[in-house]
Design a protein around this motif. Structure first.
Motif, short mmCIF file in Angstrom:
data_model
loop_
_atom_site.label_atom_id
_atom_site.label_comp_id
_atom_site.label_asym_id
_atom_site.label_seq_id
_atom_site.Cartn_x
_atom_site.Cartn_y
_atom_site.Cartn_z
N VAL A 1 40.01 55.76 31.45
CA VAL A 1 38.84 56.57 31.79
C VAL A 1 38.03 56.89 30.53
O VAL A 1 36.82 56.74 30.51
N VAL A 2 38.72 57.30 29.48
CA VAL A 2 38.04 57.63 28.22
C VAL A 2 37.29 56.41 27.69
O VAL A 2 36.13 56.50 27.30
N GLN A 3 37.95 55.25 27.69
CA GLN A 3 37.29 54.03 27.21
C GLN A 3 36.07 53.69 28.06
O GLN A 3 35.03 53.33 27.53
N ALA A 4 36.19 53.83 29.38
CA ALA A 4 35.07 53.51 30.26
C ALA A 4 33.91 54.47 30.06
O ALA A 4 32.75 54.05 29.98
N VAL A 5 34.21 55.75 29.95
CA VAL A 5 33.15 56.76 29.79
C VAL A 5 32.40 56.57 28.48
O VAL A 5 31.19 56.76 28.42
N PHE A 6 33.11 56.17 27.43
CA PHE A 6 32.47 56.02 26.13
C PHE A 6 31.99 54.59 25.88
O PHE A 6 31.64 54.26 24.75
N SER A 7 31.93 53.77 26.92
CA SER A 7 31.38 52.42 26.74
C SER A 7 29.86 52.53 26.57
O SER A 7 29.22 53.49 27.03
N GLU A 8 29.29 51.55 25.91
CA GLU A 8 27.86 51.60 25.60
C GLU A 8 26.99 51.68 26.85
O GLU A 8 26.05 52.46 26.91
N ASP A 9 27.32 50.88 27.86
CA ASP A 9 26.50 50.86 29.08
C ASP A 9 26.51 52.21 29.79
O ASP A 9 25.48 52.68 30.27
N VAL A 10 27.66 52.87 29.82
CA VAL A 10 27.77 54.15 30.50
C VAL A 10 27.06 55.25 29.70
O VAL A 10 26.32 56.05 30.26
N LEU A 11 27.27 55.26 28.38
CA LEU A 11 26.67 56.31 27.54
C LEU A 11 25.16 56.16 27.40
O LEU A 11 24.40 57.08 27.66
N LYS A 12 24.75 55.00 26.95
CA LYS A 12 23.33 54.82 26.61
C LYS A 12 22.45 54.59 27.83
O LYS A 12 21.32 55.06 27.88
N ASN A 13 22.95 53.83 28.81
CA ASN A 13 22.13 53.50 29.98
C ASN A 13 22.35 54.45 31.15
O ASN A 13 21.77 54.27 32.22
#
Length: 176
Positions: A120-132
């Protein structure tokens, strides 16, 4: 290995075992798991059981298979909804009849996010999730349990002024 039925082992092993007679030793058999020399020490003839003895087990297996199939179908719809409507969790939540929970702050720091699954932590902090600001993909957090997340607000890690944190530090030190 104990007793097992036809088809329970990998094909080369299975074929060798079921071609042996009681007490026979096989030639060298190669499978994906290595090399084997097999000795057949017992044969147990299959026994037909009355339906009344196995009905409950059959019913349980059918229900389990049906629920597994239904979960797989719903999981696929859930994943597709998250992807196709990536700007909101609401459609996916409505699909599975679950509320969207909000207001949770998460940190990359392992101690701060200890209650969260690492996936979950890795997914939430992925570029697509954070920036987009898109939904995460469906994440399996336990067997037959999926979740998804969406970042609505992000604050980059920063050093806070000592004046802002001194009371918190003092409190923690007093507790220790």
């Amino acid at each position: 290995l104990g007793m097992f039925g036809r088809g329970a082992m990998v094909k080369p092993f299975d074929e060798s075992v079921f071609s042996l007679k009681m007490g026979e030793i096989s030639d060298l058999v190669q499978s994906d798991f290595g090399y084997h020399i097999i000795k057949l020490i017992a044969i147990k003839a299959p026994k037909v059981q009355p339906l009344s003895d196995v009905k409950a087990m059959i019913t349980q297996r059918v229900k389990f298979q049906q629920s597994s199939d239904k979960f797989a179908e719903l999981a696929e719809k859930f994943s597709n909804t998250l992807y196709e409507q990536s700007d909101s969790l609401k459609p996916a939540a409505e699909l599975v009849r679950a509320p969207v929970q909000g207001g949770v702050w998460l940190s990359k720091d392992k101690q701060s996010s200890a209650a969260w699954n690492e996936k979950v932590v890795q997914a939430v902090f992925s570029e697509d999730v954070l920036k987009n600001k898109r939904n995460t993909a469906a994440i399996e957090i336990a067997p037959n349990t999926l979740m998804a997340a969406r970042v609505t607000e992000y604050q980059a890690a920063a050093v806070r002024p000592l004046a802002d944190v001194s009371a918190l530090i003092r409190s923690k030190l007093q507790q220790q």
